[in-house]
Design an enzyme around this catalytic site. Structure first.
Site, short mmCIF file in Angstrom:
data_model
loop_
_atom_site.label_atom_id
_atom_site.label_comp_id
_atom_site.label_asym_id
_atom_site.label_seq_id
_atom_site.Cartn_x
_atom_site.Cartn_y
_atom_site.Cartn_z
N PRO A 11 0.80 -1.23 0.00
CG PRO A 11 -0.09 -1.10 2.14
CD PRO A 11 0.54 -2.06 1.19
CG ASN A 12 -0.25 4.23 1.33
OD1 ASN A 12 -1.25 4.75 0.85
ND2 ASN A 12 -0.25 3.64 2.52
NE ARG A 19 3.98 6.49 1.64
CZ ARG A 19 4.24 5.27 2.07
NH1 ARG A 19 4.75 4.38 1.25
NH2 ARG A 19 3.99 4.93 3.31
CE1 TYR A 24 8.89 5.06 3.34
CE2 TYR A 24 7.29 6.84 3.19
CZ TYR A 24 7.76 5.71 3.82
OH TYR A 24 7.11 5.22 4.93
CG ASN A 76 8.43 -1.91 0.43
OD1 ASN A 76 7.84 -2.00 1.51
ND2 ASN A 76 9.00 -0.79 0.02
CB ALA A 79 1.47 0.18 6.54
CD GLU A 100 11.20 -7.11 6.34
OE1 GLU A 100 11.97 -7.92 6.93
OE2 GLU A 100 10.44 -6.34 6.94
CG HIS A 102 11.19 -2.16 4.68
ND1 HIS A 102 9.83 -2.11 4.54
CD2 HIS A 102 11.45 -3.29 5.39
CE1 HIS A 102 9.29 -3.14 5.14
NE2 HIS A 102 10.25 -3.89 5.66
NE ARG A 109 9.88 6.01 8.94
CZ ARG A 109 8.96 5.83 7.99
NH1 ARG A 109 9.12 4.84 7.13
NH2 ARG A 109 7.92 6.62 7.92
C1 DQA Z 1 8.24 1.07 3.96
C2 DQA Z 1 8.31 1.26 5.48
C3 DQA Z 1 6.95 1.01 6.11
O1 DQA Z 1 7.02 1.22 7.52
C4 DQA Z 1 5.93 1.97 5.55
O2 DQA Z 1 4.65 1.68 6.07
C5 DQA Z 1 5.91 1.98 4.07
C6 DQA Z 1 7.18 1.97 3.34
C7 DQA Z 1 9.59 1.43 3.27
O3 DQA Z 1 9.79 1.02 2.15
O4 DQA Z 1 10.42 2.12 3.87
O5 DQA Z 1 4.86 2.08 3.44
O6 DQA Z 1 7.95 -0.28 3.67
#
Ligand code: DQA
Length: 144
Positions: A11-12, A19, A24, A76, A79, A100, A102, A109
């Site tokens: 998501p997002n 964003r 990011y 990735n 959240a 995984e 990120h 954080r």
């Molecule tokens: C994220 C880190 C997550 O905590 C966050 O919710 C994201 C992006 C990252 O790529 O740094 O949506 O996965």
């Protein structure tokens, strides 16, 4: 097994570039896809890059990765990383290795980002390198 690497984004992440760029970065998901295509070509890997804001799509794609004989998955989960036992179980349900990924380093954080249900099931993690996290994760996938 095929030479395909599934790159699944949660998501997002469709809004990457605009964003919270201070967290990011300014690369879009398409920019990252291009970087992975380039590196993938050098490594002899095909990239299947996807994004969804819906948890169940990510579960379905993890199952598909195994069914299609993917070499590995870069995930990735956004959240959902910090909330989703369904993704944790899906990773454990398949034999395809999942790395995984990120952009940021969630552990530096807010406390609610410190738990990773994805990380508890994944074989490896690359974080905190911005868009480069994906490229390093692809290199790790190549070596699996
Ligand atoms: C994220 C880190 C997550 O905590 C966050 O919710 C994201 C992006 C990252 O790529 O740094 O949506 O996965």
């Amino acid at each position: 097994m095929t030479n395909t690497i599934y790159v699944l984004n949660g998501p997002n992440l469709n809004l990457l570039g605009m964003r919270e760029p201070e967290i990011y970065g300014t690369d879009t998901l398409d920019d990252i896809a291009g970087m992975l295509e380039d590196r993938g070509r050098e490594l002899g890997l095909d990239i299947d890059m996807r994004q969804s804001n819906h948890e169940g799509h990510l579960v379905d794609w993890l199952h598909e990765a195994q069914a299609e004989g993917a070499k590995a998955v870069l995930l990735n989960a956004g959240a959902y990383t910090h909330t989703s036992i369904a993704l944790h179980d899906a990773i454990k349900s398949i034999r395809t290795p999942v790395i995984e990924v990120h952009l940021s380093d969630p552990e530096t954080r807010e406390p609610f980002r410190h738990i990773s249900y994805v990380g508890m099931a994944a074989v490896d993690c690359v974080k905190g390198l911005g868009a480069q996290s994906y490229v390093v994760a692809l290199e790790k996938a190549a070596a699996l």
